[in-house]
Design a protein around this motif. Structure first.
Motif, PDB file in Angstrom:
ATOM      1  N   GLU A 182       0.833  -1.216   0.000  1.00 35.36           N
ATOM      2  CA  GLU A 182       0.000   0.000   0.000  1.00 35.36           C
ATOM      3  C   GLU A 182       0.866   1.264   0.000  1.00 35.36           C
ATOM      4  O   GLU A 182       0.672   2.192  -0.803  1.00 35.36           O
ATOM      5  CB  GLU A 182      -0.835  -0.019   1.283  1.00 35.36           C
ATOM      6  CG  GLU A 182      -2.214   0.598   1.122  1.00 35.36           C
ATOM      7  CD  GLU A 182      -2.990   0.421   2.431  1.00 35.36           C
ATOM      8  OE1 GLU A 182      -3.192   1.452   3.108  1.00 35.36           O
ATOM      9  OE2 GLU A 182      -3.321  -0.746   2.765  1.00 35.36           O
ATOM     10  N   GLN A 183       1.876   1.195   0.923  1.00 41.19           N
ATOM     11  CA  GLN A 183       2.796   2.355   1.023  1.00 41.19           C
ATOM     12  C   GLN A 183       3.610   2.508  -0.262  1.00 41.19           C
ATOM     13  O   GLN A 183       3.855   3.614  -0.752  1.00 41.19           O
ATOM     14  CB  GLN A 183       3.751   2.156   2.205  1.00 41.19           C
ATOM     15  CG  GLN A 183       3.136   2.631   3.511  1.00 41.19           C
ATOM     16  CD  GLN A 183       4.112   2.450   4.641  1.00 41.19           C
ATOM     17  OE1 GLN A 183       4.805   1.411   4.706  1.00 41.19           O
ATOM     18  NE2 GLN A 183       4.177   3.417   5.534  1.00 41.19           N
ATOM     19  N   GLU A 189       2.802   1.728  -3.246  1.00 40.87           N
ATOM     20  CA  GLU A 189       2.008   2.343  -4.314  1.00 40.87           C
ATOM     21  C   GLU A 189       1.877   3.856  -4.101  1.00 40.87           C
ATOM     22  O   GLU A 189       2.014   4.644  -5.038  1.00 40.87           O
ATOM     23  CB  GLU A 189       0.624   1.703  -4.316  1.00 40.87           C
ATOM     24  CG  GLU A 189      -0.056   1.893  -5.648  1.00 40.87           C
ATOM     25  CD  GLU A 189      -1.462   1.315  -5.651  1.00 40.87           C
ATOM     26  OE1 GLU A 189      -1.673   0.230  -5.101  1.00 40.87           O
ATOM     27  OE2 GLU A 189      -2.341   2.007  -6.219  1.00 40.87           O
ATOM     28  N   LYS A 190       1.706   4.192  -2.817  1.00 38.09           N
ATOM     29  CA  LYS A 190       1.568   5.623  -2.483  1.00 38.09           C
ATOM     30  C   LYS A 190       2.855   6.386  -2.829  1.00 38.09           C
ATOM     31  O   LYS A 190       2.841   7.444  -3.461  1.00 38.09           O
ATOM     32  CB  LYS A 190       1.257   5.744  -0.980  1.00 38.09           C
ATOM     33  CG  LYS A 190       0.862   7.136  -0.561  1.00 38.09           C
ATOM     34  CD  LYS A 190       0.651   7.181   0.913  1.00 38.09           C
ATOM     35  CE  LYS A 190       0.733   8.579   1.438  1.00 38.09           C
ATOM     36  NZ  LYS A 190       0.902   8.615   2.873  1.00 38.09           N
ATOM     37  N   LYS A 196       3.391   6.806  -6.503  1.00 37.22           N
ATOM     38  CA  LYS A 196       2.521   7.861  -7.054  1.00 37.22           C
ATOM     39  C   LYS A 196       3.134   9.243  -6.793  1.00 37.22           C
ATOM     40  O   LYS A 196       3.121  10.125  -7.666  1.00 37.22           O
ATOM     41  CB  LYS A 196       1.136   7.772  -6.397  1.00 37.22           C
ATOM     42  CG  LYS A 196       0.200   6.819  -7.139  1.00 37.22           C
ATOM     43  CD  LYS A 196      -1.194   6.921  -6.558  1.00 37.22           C
ATOM     44  CE  LYS A 196      -2.097   5.868  -7.237  1.00 37.22           C
ATOM     45  NZ  LYS A 196      -3.297   5.608  -6.462  1.00 37.22           N
TER      46      LYS A 196
END
Ligand code: ADP
Length: 585
Positions: free
Chosen positions: A397-398, A400-401, A404
């Motif tokens: 999750e991190q 991907e963040k 981005k």
């Protein structure tokens, strides 16, 4: 001492000479004529007496009757005849009764005769009560003196003759004097006129008036002098016109120089200054030459520089800010001036305007600082997140963040580099861009197409008010870039669901394209700098919107290339109107 005029001097000399020569001649002539008249009369009296003595009846001297007859014979003439005996008794007289006459023995002429030296005597006659001329001869018979025969004539007649001669000579002399004086006067006047005209023409030449010349007629010497003076005038005129031409050439060169130039003498006095220098020091139309250098300015740095050059006798160079707000920067070159004898005349200051150079240098430094700052932020962020991803275990999750965020910063870096490249490309010479005339609707539809996706995302409606058949004279791609920048700004800084209006109108021989939004607006105090590179009203907001701070500076540059301009009218929270003016063909 008061100097006399040439006319007075010459005329008085001539007058004295004329009066002296004619006067002396007249006196001499009168005297000579007088003497001549008297001499002739004396000679005639002597001659007459001798003839009468020959005719005198000597034997009858005591015959009074005969003697009377003899003396009376002279009555008809002007000669008086007197017969006197040895004792001085008058025996007979042609005019007077002898008996009434006194003794004549001691009369001068009788005494002369007695001594045997008969001379003509001039004396007053008591008998006739007038001046008479006397001559007497002894009457002798057989070597024995019997008496005297005396003749006399009146001097009155002679004096009348003398008077006539005197008057005649005097009149002739006066006429001669008048004639001579008149001739002298005319000649002196003529000479003095000639000298005065030479003086006048020489005076004109002395003050630089060369349209006068002298007549080359007259006596040889005067004509040659006039010719020499005329030649001198022509020569001087030529020399002066050459000097004036040279001076004008030098002056026009100095005046046409864009660089301010000042010549200062050893006493800090301005000897020469050109128009650029007068304009620089705001002394246009004021008489600056002859004033102290302080009259130009009280800028201490400038005055210290001048003092240093003069005191140290050195040619120096210095960059000096020349207004209180240090708006103008001049590089001042000083050179020491010398005359032909190597005496120092002063200094020459030549000033180069470095204001633009200094401004550009400042801009360049600011630009480099801005670019570094703008690039460092995304570059540092990208570096930081990549390091975290490499060295730490991060959840999916991190990850991907972070990716981005890295993607967003790299996009930003890209945008900055694209805009910088675009600006660098626009710095090319203006003439290298080819303009063409095309319908403005083409420009507007292509620009709106580019921003349509963003507009739709923000639910922003774009409405048009384009004049029918409005044509624009522009570089299609650059104009599209400028309009796209304005539209994307309007979308960026406007609330969702607002409207953007695009309109066109012909004005001042060109076309105005207007973009009006209902966005946050720009405060008045920021409006002046809004077109500068990297200038943003709200830095954070701009960054969030993916702004680079270069969009409006690209617009400004594009409009400069077109010879037009970009202007802004805006009110906070009400919206902004950007106007692009494209001049006609
Ligand atoms: P950016 O990339 O930051 O938009 P620009 O040069 O295009 O840079 O604009 C400079 C700044 O001008 C922006 O940061 C923004 O603060 C302000 N600005 C430009 N256009 C508008 C607009 N239509 N409404 C409000 N502010 C604007």
């Amino acid at each position: 001492m008061k100097q006399r005029s040439i006319f007075t001097t010459l005329f008085s000399i001539f007058l004295v000479i004329i009066l002296l020569s004619i006067g002396v001649s007249a006196i001499y002539s009168i005297t000579t004529f007088n003497n001549f008249i008297y001499k002739i009369e004396k000679d005639r009296l002597v001659e007459k007496t001798e003839i009468l003595l020959d005719l005198f009846p000597v034997e009858d001297i005591h015959n009074i009757e005969k003697v009377d007859r003899f003396t009376r014979a002279g009555i008809n003439g002007q000669t008086r005849i007197t017969v006197i005996d040895n004792s001085g008794v008058v025996l007979s007289d042609s005019i007077k009764d002898s008996e009434t006459m006194d003794n004549h023995l001691y009369r001068e002429e009788i005494q002369d005769s007695i001594t045997g030296r008969s001379v003509v005597v001039l004396r007053f006659s008591d008998t006739l009560d007038q001046m008479m001329m006397y001559y007497s001869l002894p009457i002798e018979y057989k070597s024995k003196s019997l008496g005297f025969l005396r003749t006399s004539i009146s001097v009155d007649l002679l004096e009348k003759r003398v008077q006539v001669v005197t008057i005649t000579i005097t009149i002739i002399s006066i006429v001669l004097i008048l004639l001579s004086v008149a001739i002298c006067y005319i000649m002196t006047i003529k000479f003095s006129i000639t000298i005065n005209s030479i003086k006048r023409v020489a005076g004109c030449y002395a003050v630089g008036e060369f349209n006068n010349s002298l007549s080359e007629n007259g006596p040889r010497e005067i004509a040659s002098l006039s010719k020499s003076i005329n030649n001198m005038g022509n020569f001087l005129q030529e020399r002066i016109s050459t000097v004036v031409k040279q001076k004008n050439r030098y002056k026009s060169m100095l005046e046409s120089m864009h660089e301010p130039v000042i010549r200062i003498n050893n006493n800090f006095i301005i000897d020469e200054i050109n128009r650029s220098a007068e304009l620089l020091f705001n002394k246009k139309d004021k008489y600056t030459v002859g004033n102290n250098i302080r009259f130009l300015t009280d800028n201490e740095i400038f005055l210290e520089f001048v003092t240093l050059c003069l005191n140290e006798n050195k040619s120096l160079v210095k960059i000096i800010p020349l207004s209180l707000d240090k708006k103008y920067h001049f590089q001042i070159h000083s050179s020491i001036l010398y005359d032909a004898d190597n005496n120092r005349l002063g200094i020459l200051l030549v000033m180069n305007d470095l204001t633009e150079h200094v401004r550009l240098e400042g801009m360049r430094k600011e630009f480099v600082a801005n670019v570094s700052h703008e690039i460092r932020t995304p570059a540092t962020a990208i570096q930081g997140y990549i390091e975290t991803l490499i060295h730490n275990d991060v959840s999916l999750e991190q990850r991907e963040k972070f990716l981005k965020i890295i993607y967003r910063h790299s996009n930003r870096l890209n945008s900055i580099i694209d805009d910088l490249l675009m600006l660098a490309g626009l710095e090319k010479s203006d003439s290298s861009f080819q303009f063409e005339k095309f319908p403005v609707s083409d420009l507007i539809s292509s620009a709106t197409n580019i921003v349509s996706v963003k507009a739709e995302k923000s639910l922003i409606e774009i409405v048009f008010n384009i004049g029918e058949n409005h044509q624009i004279y522009a570089h299609p791609l650059l104009a599209e870039q400028a309009l796209t920048n304005l539209l994307s700004n309007s979308i960026k800084y406007s609330p969702k669901g607002s409207t953007i209006r695009i309109s066109t109108r012909y004005i001042h021989g060109g076309l105005m394209v207007e973009v009006q939004d209902e966005g946050c607006g720009i405060p008045l105090e920021n409006q002046e700098q809004i077109f500068e590179r990297f200038y943003r009203v709200d830095r954070g907001r701009s960054r969030d919107q993916g702004g680079t701070g270069l969009g409006l500076s690209i617009v400004k540059r594009v409009m400069n290339i077109h010879g037009g301009n970009a202007t802004l009218e805006s009110k906070v929270d009400k919206g902004s109107t950007f106007r692009l003016f494209f001049p006609g063909e």
